[in-house]
Design a protein around this motif. Structure first.
Motif, PDB file in Angstrom:
ATOM      1  N   MET A 166       0.823  -1.214   0.000  1.00  0.00           N
ATOM      2  CA  MET A 166       0.000   0.000   0.000  1.00  0.00           C
ATOM      3  C   MET A 166       0.862   1.272   0.000  1.00  0.00           C
ATOM      4  SD  MET A 166      -3.296   0.024  -0.315  1.00  0.00           S
ATOM      5  CE  MET A 166      -3.877   1.505   0.544  1.00  0.00           C
ATOM      6  N   SER A 167       2.176   1.125  -0.099  1.00  0.00           N
ATOM      7  CA  SER A 167       3.032   2.319  -0.133  1.00  0.00           C
ATOM      8  C   SER A 167       2.589   3.236  -1.276  1.00  0.00           C
ATOM      9  CB  SER A 167       4.494   1.916  -0.346  1.00  0.00           C
ATOM     10  OG  SER A 167       4.942   1.147   0.746  1.00  0.00           O
ATOM     11  N   GLY A 168       2.387   4.501  -0.956  1.00  0.00           N
ATOM     12  CA  GLY A 168       1.924   5.449  -1.972  1.00  0.00           C
ATOM     13  C   GLY A 168       0.437   5.338  -2.248  1.00  0.00           C
ATOM     14  N   GLY A 169      -0.220   4.404  -1.557  1.00  0.00           N
ATOM     15  CA  GLY A 169      -1.656   4.218  -1.763  1.00  0.00           C
ATOM     16  C   GLY A 169      -2.480   5.095  -0.842  1.00  0.00           C
ATOM     17  N   SER A 170      -3.771   4.908  -0.902  1.00  0.00           N
ATOM     18  CA  SER A 170      -4.688   5.689  -0.090  1.00  0.00           C
ATOM     19  C   SER A 170      -5.949   4.853   0.125  1.00  0.00           C
ATOM     20  CB  SER A 170      -5.024   7.002  -0.804  1.00  0.00           C
ATOM     21  OG  SER A 170      -5.814   7.843   0.011  1.00  0.00           O
ATOM     22  N   TYR A 171      -6.738   5.225   1.099  1.00  0.00           N
ATOM     23  CA  TYR A 171      -8.009   4.555   1.341  1.00  0.00           C
ATOM     24  C   TYR A 171      -9.151   5.488   0.951  1.00  0.00           C
ATOM     25  CZ  TYR A 171      -5.361   0.971   3.716  1.00  0.00           C
ATOM     26  OH  TYR A 171      -4.477  -0.042   3.989  1.00  0.00           O
ATOM     27  N   ALA A 172     -10.078   4.938   0.186  1.00  0.00           N
ATOM     28  CA  ALA A 172     -11.231   5.720  -0.271  1.00  0.00           C
ATOM     29  C   ALA A 172     -12.479   5.274   0.460  1.00  0.00           C
ATOM     30  CB  ALA A 172     -11.432   5.548  -1.769  1.00  0.00           C
ATOM     31  N   VAL A 173     -13.172   6.210   1.059  1.00  0.00           N
ATOM     32  CA  VAL A 173     -14.513   5.952   1.587  1.00  0.00           C
ATOM     33  C   VAL A 173     -15.509   6.546   0.600  1.00  0.00           C
ATOM     34  CG1 VAL A 173     -16.158   6.430   3.433  1.00  0.00           C
ATOM     35  CG2 VAL A 173     -13.761   5.960   3.989  1.00  0.00           C
ATOM     36  N   VAL A 174     -16.469   5.727   0.211  1.00  0.00           N
ATOM     37  CA  VAL A 174     -17.484   6.134  -0.760  1.00  0.00           C
ATOM     38  C   VAL A 174     -18.845   6.088  -0.067  1.00  0.00           C
ATOM     39  CG1 VAL A 174     -18.587   5.555  -2.968  1.00  0.00           C
ATOM     40  CG2 VAL A 174     -16.129   5.153  -2.647  1.00  0.00           C
ATOM     41  N   ARG A 175     -19.582   7.155  -0.139  1.00  0.00           N
ATOM     42  CA  ARG A 175     -20.912   7.186   0.455  1.00  0.00           C
ATOM     43  C   ARG A 175     -21.869   7.833  -0.540  1.00  0.00           C
ATOM     44  NH1 ARG A 175     -20.862   4.719   5.651  1.00  0.00           N
ATOM     45  NH2 ARG A 175     -22.347   6.231   6.507  1.00  0.00           N
ATOM     46  N   ARG A 176     -22.941   7.156  -0.808  1.00  0.00           N
ATOM     47  CA  ARG A 176     -24.004   7.781  -1.595  1.00  0.00           C
ATOM     48  C   ARG A 176     -24.906   8.506  -0.614  1.00  0.00           C
ATOM     49  NH1 ARG A 176     -26.816   6.635  -6.664  1.00  0.00           N
ATOM     50  NH2 ARG A 176     -29.018   7.096  -6.484  1.00  0.00           N
ATOM     51  N   ILE A 177     -24.885   9.827  -0.665  1.00  0.00           N
ATOM     52  CA  ILE A 177     -25.611  10.645   0.308  1.00  0.00           C
ATOM     53  C   ILE A 177     -26.740  11.374  -0.415  1.00  0.00           C
ATOM     54  CG2 ILE A 177     -25.422  12.476   2.025  1.00  0.00           C
ATOM     55  CD1 ILE A 177     -22.424  11.866   2.234  1.00  0.00           C
ATOM     56  N   ARG A 178     -27.941  10.876  -0.205  1.00  0.00           N
ATOM     57  CA  ARG A 178     -29.083  11.544  -0.830  1.00  0.00           C
ATOM     58  C   ARG A 178     -29.429  12.802  -0.050  1.00  0.00           C
ATOM     59  NH1 ARG A 178     -34.753  10.868  -0.414  1.00  0.00           N
ATOM     60  NH2 ARG A 178     -34.510   8.920   0.753  1.00  0.00           N
ATOM     61  N   MET A 179     -29.705  13.866  -0.774  1.00  0.00           N
ATOM     62  CA  MET A 179     -30.087  15.126  -0.138  1.00  0.00           C
ATOM     63  C   MET A 179     -31.608  15.243  -0.167  1.00  0.00           C
ATOM     64  SD  MET A 179     -27.237  17.527  -1.968  1.00  0.00           S
ATOM     65  CE  MET A 179     -25.529  17.542  -1.380  1.00  0.00           C
ATOM     66  N   LEU A 180     -32.178  15.590   0.967  1.00  0.00           N
ATOM     67  CA  LEU A 180     -33.635  15.743   1.045  1.00  0.00           C
ATOM     68  C   LEU A 180     -33.970  17.175   0.600  1.00  0.00           C
ATOM     69  CD1 LEU A 180     -34.242  13.863   4.409  1.00  0.00           C
ATOM     70  CD2 LEU A 180     -33.929  12.953   2.088  1.00  0.00           C
ATOM     71  N   LEU A 181     -33.915  17.378  -0.708  1.00  0.00           N
ATOM     72  CA  LEU A 181     -33.973  18.743  -1.236  1.00  0.00           C
ATOM     73  C   LEU A 181     -35.315  19.411  -0.975  1.00  0.00           C
ATOM     74  CD1 LEU A 181     -31.962  18.329  -4.556  1.00  0.00           C
ATOM     75  CD2 LEU A 181     -31.186  19.235  -2.351  1.00  0.00           C
ATOM     76  N   ASP A 182     -36.395  18.632  -0.983  1.00  0.00           N
ATOM     77  CA  ASP A 182     -37.697  19.247  -0.678  1.00  0.00           C
ATOM     78  C   ASP A 182     -37.670  19.894   0.703  1.00  0.00           C
ATOM     79  OD1 ASP A 182     -38.914  18.688  -3.054  1.00  0.00           O
ATOM     80  OD2 ASP A 182     -40.091  16.983  -2.324  1.00  0.00           O
ATOM     81  N   VAL A 183     -37.009  19.215   1.646  1.00  0.00           N
ATOM     82  CA  VAL A 183     -36.944  19.742   3.006  1.00  0.00           C
ATOM     83  C   VAL A 183     -35.962  20.917   3.073  1.00  0.00           C
ATOM     84  CG1 VAL A 183     -36.503  19.164   5.415  1.00  0.00           C
ATOM     85  CG2 VAL A 183     -37.443  17.424   3.862  1.00  0.00           C
ATOM     86  N   TRP A 184     -34.791  20.696   2.532  1.00  0.00           N
ATOM     87  CA  TRP A 184     -33.738  21.719   2.581  1.00  0.00           C
ATOM     88  C   TRP A 184     -34.199  23.033   1.949  1.00  0.00           C
ATOM     89  CZ3 TRP A 184     -29.409  22.982   4.891  1.00  0.00           C
ATOM     90  CH2 TRP A 184     -28.531  23.878   4.292  1.00  0.00           C
ATOM     91  N   GLU A 185     -34.785  22.925   0.782  1.00  0.00           N
ATOM     92  CA  GLU A 185     -35.149  24.138   0.044  1.00  0.00           C
ATOM     93  C   GLU A 185     -36.309  24.872   0.702  1.00  0.00           C
ATOM     94  OE1 GLU A 185     -35.861  22.500  -3.797  1.00  0.00           O
ATOM     95  OE2 GLU A 185     -33.744  22.147  -4.210  1.00  0.00           O
ATOM     96  N   SER A 186     -37.014  24.189   1.620  1.00  0.00           N
ATOM     97  CA  SER A 186     -38.125  24.851   2.305  1.00  0.00           C
ATOM     98  C   SER A 186     -37.628  25.740   3.442  1.00  0.00           C
ATOM     99  CB  SER A 186     -39.097  23.805   2.862  1.00  0.00           C
ATOM    100  OG  SER A 186     -38.519  23.133   3.969  1.00  0.00           O
ATOM    101  N   VAL A 191     -16.780  10.944  -2.034  1.00  0.00           N
ATOM    102  CA  VAL A 191     -15.560  10.124  -2.081  1.00  0.00           C
ATOM    103  C   VAL A 191     -14.511  10.885  -1.289  1.00  0.00           C
ATOM    104  CG1 VAL A 191     -13.826   9.011  -3.524  1.00  0.00           C
ATOM    105  CG2 VAL A 191     -16.154   9.317  -4.412  1.00  0.00           C
ATOM    106  N   CYS A 192     -13.933  10.259  -0.287  1.00  0.00           N
ATOM    107  CA  CYS A 192     -12.860  10.931   0.444  1.00  0.00           C
ATOM    108  C   CYS A 192     -11.654  10.013   0.556  1.00  0.00           C
ATOM    109  CB  CYS A 192     -13.334  11.406   1.813  1.00  0.00           C
ATOM    110  SG  CYS A 192     -13.508  10.094   3.026  1.00  0.00           S
ATOM    111  N   TRP A 193     -10.499  10.635   0.633  1.00  0.00           N
ATOM    112  CA  TRP A 193      -9.208   9.949   0.558  1.00  0.00           C
ATOM    113  C   TRP A 193      -8.400  10.242   1.807  1.00  0.00           C
ATOM    114  CZ3 TRP A 193      -8.504   6.770  -3.533  1.00  0.00           C
ATOM    115  CH2 TRP A 193      -9.365   6.940  -4.620  1.00  0.00           C
ATOM    116  N   GLN A 194      -7.794   9.204   2.358  1.00  0.00           N
ATOM    117  CA  GLN A 194      -6.987   9.371   3.555  1.00  0.00           C
ATOM    118  C   GLN A 194      -5.993   8.222   3.692  1.00  0.00           C
ATOM    119  OE1 GLN A 194     -10.828   9.285   5.272  1.00  0.00           O
ATOM    120  NE2 GLN A 194     -10.726   7.873   3.554  1.00  0.00           N
ATOM    121  N   ALA A 195      -4.928   8.502   4.419  1.00  0.00           N
ATOM    122  CA  ALA A 195      -3.928   7.471   4.668  1.00  0.00           C
ATOM    123  C   ALA A 195      -4.469   6.393   5.586  1.00  0.00           C
ATOM    124  CB  ALA A 195      -2.661   8.101   5.281  1.00  0.00           C
ATOM    125  N   ASP A 196      -5.429   6.756   6.429  1.00  0.00           N
ATOM    126  CA  ASP A 196      -5.981   5.791   7.396  1.00  0.00           C
ATOM    127  C   ASP A 196      -7.419   6.211   7.729  1.00  0.00           C
ATOM    128  OD1 ASP A 196      -6.728   4.189   9.490  1.00  0.00           O
ATOM    129  OD2 ASP A 196      -5.002   4.662  10.760  1.00  0.00           O
TER     130      ASP A 196
END
Lengths: 428, 428
Positions: free
Chosen positions: B268-288, B373-378
C-alpha cells in the motif's frame, strides 16, 4: 495510435496540476455588461448569443467562455431547436393535476416562461436554490411543448392540431407508457451539469400543485472543446451521428423544421413538432459484430462517418454505386439508405438527440442508448414516413429497442412580456 | 441580478450560431506530438499533463484544450486522487466470479492497468467501440481499489489491511447493501461524458468472465470553463463544497492522504483509502428552509462559502467568535464546526465528490445528492472520527440520508509495465 515516447519520461506532477490548472486554462473575460458583449464576439461566443457578465461570485474573477454564453429566450422560435447541442440535457414530461384547468395551466406557462428567460440570461430567481451560482448561463436553453392530452385537460380539445394525432404503432416498439407521452414537456440543455440540474429543479418547483413530473430522462453529448469535430457527435454505438441533418443554410430548412408564419393552427406559427424516442442500444450484441458488419449496417465508415461510397463525412451518399460484383455498395437495408430523404419522398427532420446511460441491467448490459429528439414542421412528413420505412427494413433495428415515445407541439417563441402558448390559451 | 437592457434588443440568430460557433469557440492546437506538448503549456494544460495529439478524426483539425489534456497513469500515486475534479464521473464496484481466484484477478488487474494507461493517453484499444473517437483523453483518470471481500475471494485473507475493517455503523445510515461494498472498485473521471462512458464500458468488457458489475453510480461536477471559481464547486444544496480540503501545498498533505513509502502493508506504499458514500439530499426539506437557517446549519454563507465569522471563502473559521448576545456565531451543531479538523484531533481527509441525479422519486423529490468520495492514509484517523461526530450532532444530518457505503484500499500507482496491485497479488 502510437504514443509519444517523450510522454513516458514525464513524471506525474499532479500536485502542481491541482494548483495551476485553473489559472492557466480559464480565460478572463471583461466584466461589464457592455464590454462583455464585445468580448463575447472576440473570444468566440456564437452570433446572437450574449456574453454574460454579472453572475460570478461576490469577489471572483469573470466567467470563462463556456459559462459566459447565453442564448436568448425570446424570439420567433423557441430556443433548443437550432441551438448547438449542449453537453447536458434533461427531458421531462409533466401531467396536469386533476384540479388544474386552463387558467392554472396558463399561469404555469407564464411562470415557466418568466423563469426560463431569467435563467437563460444567467439570472437568479428570488427563491433560488443557489445550485447554479458562480456559473454563467452556460448556453442554457428551455423549450416548452404540449402533448395531445394537454388539450383535453385544459378544455381545448377542439384546438388540438391534427399533427398531434398519436404516432402509428411500429412493430419494433416495446414502449413503456409510464415513460411515454405527457401533458407538458420541457427540454433543457446546458453546457454545465449543475446549470442544467438547477433549471430542471427550478422549473419543477415552479410547477407547484399545478403539474407533476410524469417522466424525466437525463442525457449528454460531447463537451465543448473536447473534440475538433464540430457539427456531429458520436453515439454510444460509436457512430458519427447527425451528418445528414438539414442545415440552417439549406433553402428548405425553415420549411422542413418550422410551422410557417400564418400556419395552421395560427398559434403554432414559428413552432415545431418534437418526436421523442428513448432508444436503448443493445450494446452487447452490437459490439460483438465485426467492424465490417457494423459498417454494412450503417452504410458509413465508423472511423469518420464517411459513406461507404465516399472518403469524407460530408461526401454525398451514392445510393446507386455498385461494387466489382455488381451489388450495391450501400446495402438495401443499410440505415443510411433507409433514412435517406431521397428514398422518403424528401422527408427530413432535424435530429437533435442526447445519449443516455442509466447504469447496467441485471444481465450486465448497459441501460444506455439515445434520447432521440427530432424536429419537424409536420410529423406526418418527417418522422412518421421515415420510421415506417425503418420499421420494415432497417439493418440497424436488430440492435435497438424503442422503449418510450412522445410527440409534442412546441409553439413559436414568446415575445417579451408574453409566455409560450399564450395565443393558444388566451385566444378564441 | 439585473440584466443589461441592451440584451433585450438583440434578436435571436440561432441559425448563425449553429454555423459559426464551432469555428469561433474552439482553438486550434498544433498537431505534432512534440509541438502539442509545448502548446499544452501555452494554452494551459496542467503541469505534468500531456497535450494530446493524434486522436482527432481522419482529416479533422487538432483537438481543443478540454479534450487535449492527458493525466499520466503511471507514477507514485494512482491518478484521480489529487487530479482536479472532472466534470463527469463513474463509480463502479465489481464482484469476482465464484470461479475466479488469485490468478484470474491478477490477469484482470493487468488488463485494466494496460487499458487504463492506453485510454488515459488517448489511445484506442484493439477491440475499441469507437465511442471516444475524435475526442482526446479529456483528463480521463482510472483509479483501481480493493474492497475487504477481495482478499477472501483471492485467498489472501491474511493480507487484508486492518484499515479495511468494516466501517462502524452510524445511526443515520440507511444503507442498501446491493449498492454498497464490492470486491473491486473503479473510479473513472473525465471532462467529456462520452470519454467517461467509453472508459467504463471498455473496462467492464475487459472484466469478461472474471468479474461482474455489483453497482455503478454516475456523477458530475461543474464543467471546465463554466465558472471562475477554481478550487471549489457547488453541491445540489447550492453550497460551496470543498473549501476546507487539505491542499497539496500543505506540509502534512502527503501524510494525511497517502500511505508513506515503506508503509504497512508494504504493497500500500503510496496508496490511499477511499470511503465512498451515496448521500441523498432531502432537497424538498432543505429548500423549504430560509436562507438564514441554511447558513446556520452550515456555518457558512451560501453566497460565497465564507464562514459566518468572515467575508471570503478562504477566511479561517473562527469557532470562538461570539455575537452581541454572547452566543457562538458558529452554532454548536453547525456542519463546519463538527467537521473542523481542530475539533477532530486533526483528522482530515481529501474530499473529492461528484454530485448525482438519478431522476425523481415517486413523491416528486429528486433522487439526487452527493457521491461522496474521500481519501486518507488511514480511515480510522480520517473519515471515521469525523463521521462519528457528525452522527452525534450535525445540524446537516436532518437533510441527508446515507444510502450506500464502501471502503476501498487503493494501492500506489503502477510503474511502467506493471499493474495496480501487482505487489499484493504476486508478493509473498
Amino acid at each position: 495510435m502510437t504514443s509519444d515516447p517523450d510522454q513516458k519520461r514525464q513524471k506525474p506532477k499532479e500536485r502542481q496540476e491541482r494548483k495551476e490548472r485553473p489559472a492557466l486554462t480559464r480565460r478572463r473575460l471583461l466584466t461589464t455588461a457592455g464590454a462583455a458583449g464585445a468580448a463575447g464576439l472576440a473570444v468566440g461566443a456564437p452570433t446572437g448569443a450574449l456574453a454574460h457578465s454579472a453572475a460570478t461570485g461576490d469577489d471572483g474573477p469573470a466567467l470563462a467562455e463556456v459559462g459566459a454564453t447565453a442564448v436568448p429566450f425570446h424570439g420567433t422560435h423557441q430556443p433548443g431547436i437550432t441551438t448547438p447541442m449542449q453537453a447536458h440535457g434533461h427531458l421531462a414530461a409533466f401531467d396536469l393535476a386533476a384540479a388544474a384547468g386552463r387558467r392554472e395551466a396558463a399561469a404555469l406557462l407564464r411562470r415557466w416562461s418568466t423563469l426560463a428567460a431569467e435563467l437563460m440570461a444567467g439570472g437568479t430567481p428570488d427563491t433560488d436554490t443557489g445550485v447554479a451560482r458562480d456559473a454563467g448561463p452556460a448556453s442554457l436553453t428551455v423549450t416548452i411543448g404540449f402533448g395531445g392530452s394537454f388539450f383535453d385537460a385544459v378544455g381545448l380539445t377542439g384546438a388540438r392540431p391534427a399533427a398531434l394525432d398519436p404516432l402509428p404503432a411500429f412493430s419494433a416498439d416495446a414502449l413503456d407508457e409510464r415513460r411515454s407521452n405527457g401533458d407538458l414537456w420541457l427540454q433543457i440543455g446546458a453546457d454545465d451539469a449543475l446549470v442544467a440540474f438547477h433549471a430542471l429543479r427550478t422549473l419543477q418547483r415552479a410547477a407547484g400543485e399545478t403539474a407533476a413530473v410524469r417522466w424525466q430522462m437525463t442525457g449528454f453529448n460531447r463537451s465543448q472543446g473536447a473534440t475538433a469535430r464540430p457539427m456531429t457527435t458520436r453515439n454510444l454505438m460509436g457512430q458519427v451521428d447527425g451528418t445528414n441533418n438539414p442545415r440552417p443554410e439549406d433553402d428548405d430548412f425553415e420549411a422542413r423544421v418550422f410551422v410557417p408564419a400564418g400556419g395552421d393552427p395560427a398559434w403554432m406559427s414559428g413552432g415545431s413538432y418534437a418526436v421523442v424516442r428513448r432508444i436503448r442500444m443493445l450494446l452487447d450484441v452490437w459490439e460483438s459484430r465485426p467492424l465490417a458488419e457494423q459498417e454494412r449496417v450503417m452504410g458509413r465508415r465508423k472511423s469518420n462517418g464517411a459513406p461507404l461510397t465516399g472518403e469524407r463525412e460530408t461526401d454525398p451518399v451514392d445510393l446507386e454505386a455498385t461494387g466489382p460484383d455488381g451489388t450495391a455498395v450501400i446495402a438495401a437495408n443499410a440505415h443510411v439508405r433507409v433514412t435517406a430523404p431521397e428514398t422518403n419522398g424528401g422527408a427530413a427532420m432535424l435530429r437533435r438527440p442526447f445519449s443516455y446511460h442509466d447504469g447496467f441491467r441485471d444481465d450486465g448490459a448497459p441501460d444506455a442508448g439515445l434520447l432521440f429528439v427530432c424536429w419537424q414542421a409536420d410529423p406526418l412528413r418527417g418522422f412518421v414516413p421515415v420510421q415506417r420505412k425503418l420499421d420494415r427494413g432497417d439493418a440497424l433495428s436488430e440492435f435497438v429497442r424503442h422503449e418510450a415515445s412522445a410527440l409534442f407541439a412546441v409553439p413559436g417563441g414568446a415575445a417579451e412580456g408574453e409566455y409560450v402558448g399564450q395565443e393558444l390559451l388566451e385566444g378564441g
